[in-house]
Design an enzyme around this catalytic site. Structure first.
Site, PDB file in Angstrom:
ATOM      1  N   ARG A 276      23.552  -6.888 -19.592  1.00 43.75           N
ATOM      2  CA  ARG A 276      22.868  -5.898 -18.961  1.00 43.75           C
ATOM      3  C   ARG A 276      21.788  -5.251 -19.865  1.00 43.75           C
ATOM      4  O   ARG A 276      22.154  -4.258 -20.602  1.00 43.75           O
ATOM      5  CB  ARG A 276      23.862  -5.081 -18.312  1.00 43.75           C
ATOM      6  CG  ARG A 276      23.089  -4.236 -17.081  1.00 43.75           C
ATOM      7  CD  ARG A 276      24.084  -3.445 -15.903  1.00 43.75           C
ATOM      8  NE  ARG A 276      23.453  -3.048 -14.772  1.00 43.75           N
ATOM      9  CZ  ARG A 276      22.836  -1.742 -14.721  1.00 43.75           C
ATOM     10  NH1 ARG A 276      22.978  -1.077 -15.991  1.00 43.75           N
ATOM     11  NH2 ARG A 276      22.290  -1.493 -13.697  1.00 43.75           N
TER      12      ARG A 276
ATOM     13  N   GLN B  88     -11.237   7.191 -30.870  1.00 37.34           N
ATOM     14  CA  GLN B  88     -11.542   8.314 -31.830  1.00 37.34           C
ATOM     15  C   GLN B  88     -12.098   8.172 -33.572  1.00 37.34           C
ATOM     16  O   GLN B  88     -12.724   8.575 -33.934  1.00 37.34           O
ATOM     17  CB  GLN B  88     -10.274   9.312 -32.072  1.00 37.34           C
ATOM     18  CG  GLN B  88     -10.663  10.521 -32.605  1.00 37.34           C
ATOM     19  CD  GLN B  88     -11.319  11.608 -31.798  1.00 37.34           C
ATOM     20  OE1 GLN B  88     -11.488  11.295 -30.465  1.00 37.34           O
ATOM     21  NE2 GLN B  88     -12.219  12.361 -32.251  1.00 37.34           N
TER      22      GLN B  88
ATOM     23  N   PRO C 272       0.753  -1.204   0.182  1.00 36.05           N
ATOM     24  CA  PRO C 272      -0.019  -0.138   0.024  1.00 36.05           C
ATOM     25  C   PRO C 272       0.763   1.196  -0.002  1.00 36.05           C
ATOM     26  O   PRO C 272       0.418   2.236  -0.636  1.00 36.05           O
ATOM     27  CB  PRO C 272      -0.683  -0.257   1.261  1.00 36.05           C
ATOM     28  CG  PRO C 272      -0.975  -1.673   1.411  1.00 36.05           C
ATOM     29  CD  PRO C 272       0.225  -2.194   0.999  1.00 36.05           C
TER      30      PRO C 272
ATOM     31  N   GLU D 221       4.282  -3.033 -13.086  1.00 40.04           N
ATOM     32  CA  GLU D 221       5.843  -3.461 -13.266  1.00 40.04           C
ATOM     33  C   GLU D 221       6.841  -2.190 -13.481  1.00 40.04           C
ATOM     34  O   GLU D 221       7.549  -2.306 -14.214  1.00 40.04           O
ATOM     35  CB  GLU D 221       5.904  -4.462 -14.391  1.00 40.04           C
ATOM     36  CG  GLU D 221       5.577  -5.824 -14.011  1.00 40.04           C
ATOM     37  CD  GLU D 221       6.477  -6.796 -14.721  1.00 40.04           C
ATOM     38  OE1 GLU D 221       7.527  -6.769 -14.593  1.00 40.04           O
ATOM     39  OE2 GLU D 221       5.850  -7.933 -15.022  1.00 40.04           O
TER      40      GLU D 221
END
Length: 379
Positions: free
Chosen positions: A310, A335, A127, A362
């Site tokens: 990485r 739209q 929370p 995430e």
């Protein structure tokens, strides 16, 4: 540089696409409106090898690469983002075991999830500790050969349906990331209780809940890594699972574009199909180019993960760009449909509702921008 898919990847794509078209998409509106959990459909996906895709073959899984997983996830999300999220959550929940578990733990839990249909939840958010992961309050106190957990997790996908939970807690609330630990906890453990199902705006087919921990006793043997290694395990997990978020967003956006193209050919105004008007053509063109760019970023970041590189910056590129694209594309789809797009008779309003969550979970897109900026300033 070869951008074409291999024969195996094309076969995987076709399997996922066929499943999305025949099983997911025809049922998407029902599960969205009813807010029910499509367990049987997800079980069918598991039987096809489309659940827990990251688990290596040695543990009974299909051992797909991250790029392979992204190819499949895009197709599943085309059918329904909520169902795709629930399917993909198993990879998210199992990834901490893959990156931080011992060989014995991998054999135990990964094999358990491939030998029979089981759902897994990833319990990180709280929370008051969403973007600020290190500020978590779920406390783990050592008691002999157990840890005792007390606190709450929130926004937990598959929370009311999961058979297994990967849970992050802290040994000391003041120590922030240095005190975080990771655990694996089976469903039915005394004191672990799912709360009420959240009544969400979108992705309503996925089950999202608060999880309460009231003196939950976890054996030391069920801890992933050592004390204080949980934060690293969580971050390594998210680096590896953000590319599929980009793929999921791309699937949503592609569905919106597909629906818009069909509608633009059929809907007439002033006696002509609206697709003949430049204003609509420009919208379609922008939708298509941004979807393609998002897909390329997603696949690049997935490839980097597969190469052991990485990928923090590129995973954030993919997650941020592809999900912003999904929100923009689905809004433009509404739209194009005009008043019809605002009704549940057509699928684009659901796509827009589903897309919004992609910018939030995430790691919000604001957090992704912080990650990108920090990586740039390190260079």
């Amino acid at each position: 540089m070869d951008f074409s898919l291999s024969d195996e990847q094309q076969s995987l794509q076709e399997t996922a696409r066929r499943f999305a078209q025949t099983e997911i998409a025809p049922n998407a509106a029902h599960y969205d409106q009813a807010g029910e959990f499509p367990r049987e459909i997800i079980k069918q996906a598991w039987e096809l090898g489309l659940v827990s895709m990251c688990v290596p073959e040695v543990y009974g899984g299909v051992g797909l690469s991250m790029l392979d997983s992204c190819i499949a996830v895009e197709e599943l999300a085309w059918g329904c983002a909520g169902m795709a999220t629930s399917i993909m959550c198993n990879d998210l929940g199992l990834m901490p075991i893959l990156v931080g578990g011992s060989e014995e733990q991998k054999k135990r839990w990964l094999t358990e999830c491939t030998s029979e249909f089981k759902l897994v939840s990833f319990c990180l958010s709280e929370p008051n500790a969403g973007s600020d992961v290190a500020g978590m309050q779920l406390l783990a106190e050592r008691d002999g050969d157990h840890y005792v957990l007390n606190g709450t997790k929130c926004w937990i996908t598959n929370g009311g349906e999961a058979d297994l939970f990967t849970v992050f807690a802290t040994l000391d609330r003041a120590s922030r990331h240095k005190g975080v630990c990771a655990f694996v906890i089976p469903r039915g453990t005394p004191g672990l209780t799912p709360g009420k199902k959240e009544d969400k705006m979108g992705q309503r087919a996925s089950d999202t809940r608060v999880i309460h921990f009231d003196n939950v006793r976890v054996p030391v043997s069920d801890q992933l890594g050592q004390d204080g290694e949980g934060f690293k395990i969580a971050m390594q997990t998210l680096d590896r699972t953000r590319p599929p978020i980009g793929a999921l967003a791309t699937g949503i956006a592609r569905r919106a574009l597909d629906e818009s193209i069909v509608y633009s050919k059929e809907r007439k105004a002033f006696g002509f199909p609206i697709g003949g008007f430049q204003a609509v053509q420009f919208l379609l063109a922008d939708m298509a180019k941004d979807i393609e760019a998002g897909r390329l970023l997603t696949r690049q970041s997935a490839w980097m993960v597969d190469q052991g590189m990485r990928a923090s910056k590129f995973s954030s590129f993919a997650k941020c760009f592809a999900t912003d694209t999904a929100m923009r594309v689905t809004t433009d789809a509404v739209q194009i449909f005009g008043g019809n797009g605002y009704t549940k008779e057509y699928p684009v309003e659901k796509l827009m509702r589903d897309a919004k969550l992609m910018q939030i979970y995430e790691g919000t897109n604001q957090i992704q921008r912080l990650v990108i900026a920090r990586e740039l300033l390190k260079e």
